[in-house]
Design an enzyme around this catalytic site. Structure first.
Site, PDB file in Angstrom:
ATOM      1  N   SER A  97       5.952   5.555  -2.700  1.00 49.17           N
ATOM      2  CA  SER A  97       5.310   6.168  -3.847  1.00 49.17           C
ATOM      3  C   SER A  97       6.356   6.690  -4.833  1.00 49.17           C
ATOM      4  O   SER A  97       7.181   5.921  -5.331  1.00 49.17           O
ATOM      5  CB  SER A  97       4.350   7.257  -3.356  1.00 49.17           C
ATOM      6  OG  SER A  97       3.545   7.751  -4.386  1.00 49.17           O
ATOM      7  N   HIS A 122       2.685   2.007  -4.999  1.00 52.39           N
ATOM      8  CA  HIS A 122       1.233   1.976  -5.192  1.00 52.39           C
ATOM      9  C   HIS A 122       0.900   2.720  -6.479  1.00 52.39           C
ATOM     10  O   HIS A 122       1.759   3.315  -7.116  1.00 52.39           O
ATOM     11  CB  HIS A 122       0.474   2.551  -3.990  1.00 52.39           C
ATOM     12  CG  HIS A 122       0.735   3.997  -3.708  1.00 52.39           C
ATOM     13  ND1 HIS A 122       0.216   4.639  -2.621  1.00 52.39           N
ATOM     14  CD2 HIS A 122       1.451   4.949  -4.359  1.00 52.39           C
ATOM     15  CE1 HIS A 122       0.598   5.905  -2.617  1.00 52.39           C
ATOM     16  NE2 HIS A 122       1.346   6.116  -3.667  1.00 52.39           N
TER      17      HIS A 122
END
Length: 194
Positions: A97, A122
């Site tokens: 992330s 993501h």
């Protein structure tokens, strides 16, 4: 958390350092754990300190993080770009992330991962509560942040924004070698480069 101490001997005697302070002397910053405002403030302060110490020498940012708060990560990212020294990023363990985003933001040619590192990108995560209007405001903001993140990742990886948007729709895991092929890093390190 247990923090080890090291003893350094010199002609003037012995000096005791916590391990992170000792690493900082070698221009090494450890970004470990979830990225939040307190951790980001510490990383930013260390970056600014090392720039003041010597604006011509590289800084080494070791990352082992599951990600965290976007705005906290952006404060680190903006500081990395603001200071004069190149910031070399090195993934140890995982960069997921916001951790993966920061890994990709190292100086060109100076983004690394150890062989068994795991990298994951993501789309931003978020939740909203309250009145319908409040939820709409939050939804617009998270979509704006998603666009910013995708644009920067596209620039860093030299991928098309459409590919980044598609790949970040869900968790997209990569090995160190796959992250190199994707453009998130420049090299998989087998041995120390220092």
């Amino acid at each position: 958390m247990f923090i080890p101490y090291v003893i350094e001997k010199s002609s003037r005697g012995e000096r005791s350092y916590d391990i992170y302070s000792r690493l900082l002397k070698d221009r090494i910053i450890m970004l470990s754990g979830e990225i939040h405002d307190e951790l980001a403030a510490s990383i930013v302060a260390q970056l600014l300190f090392l720039e003041a110490e010597d604006p011509t020498k590289d800084i080494y940012l070791y990352i082992n993080s599951p990600g965290g708060v976007i705005t906290s990560g952006f404060s680190i990212y903006d500081t990395m770009n603001y200071i004069k020294p190149d910031v070399c990023t090195i993934c140890i363990g995982q960069a997921a992330s916001m951790g993966a985003f920061l890994l990709s933001c190292g100086a060109e040619g100076k983004r690394f991962a150890l062989p068994n590192s795991r990298i994951m990108i993501h789309q931003p995560l978020g939740g909203a509560r309250g009145q319908a209007t409040d939820i709409e405001i939050q939804a617009k903001e998270i979509l704006r942040l998603k666009t910013i993140l995708n644009d920067i990742l596209a620039k860093n990886t030299k991928q098309k924004v459409a590919k980044i948007a598609k790949d970040t729709e869900r968790d997209f895991f990569m090995s160190a070698q796959e992250a190199k092929e994707y453009g998130l890093i420049d090299k998989v390190l087998e041995k120390s480069f220092k």
